[in-house]
Scaffold this motif. Structure first.
Motif: not given
Length: 94
Positions: A19-23, A14-17
């Protein structure tokens, strides 16, 4: 013969609430502007917030990129046997 499941890597960034990247994503069960429900290698993942969007989905790689105002993230475990017998609507309304 008992089915053996290979556990893949699951990662949540999670970047700065914003963006998010999920694998390790197996399926996107539902999404709207306020809630996204993902089935991951480590259980169900509920992302809540406002103005949420699924920017990129790669089912083959098991990756999802999200954006919006992320307020909360919660995991819940799902029994492997029960998950195979449930349909989409059963999962959606849990």
């Amino acid at each position: 013969m008992e089915e053996q499941r290979i556990i893949k890597t699951h990662k949540l960034i999670i970047n700065n609430r914003k963006t998010s990247m999920v694998t390790g994503v197996l399926d996107v069960l539902s999404f709207d502007l306020n809630e996204i429900l993902l089935e991951t290698e480590m259980g169900m993942l509920m992302v809540k917030g406002t103005d949420l969007h699924v920017n990129r989905l790669s089912v083959e790689k098991g990756e999802v990129d999200l954006s919006g105002n992320i307020d909360s993230i919660a995991y819940s475990n799902v029994n492997q046997v029960n998950r195979q017998n449930e349909n989409f609507f059963t999962k959606l309304f849990k």
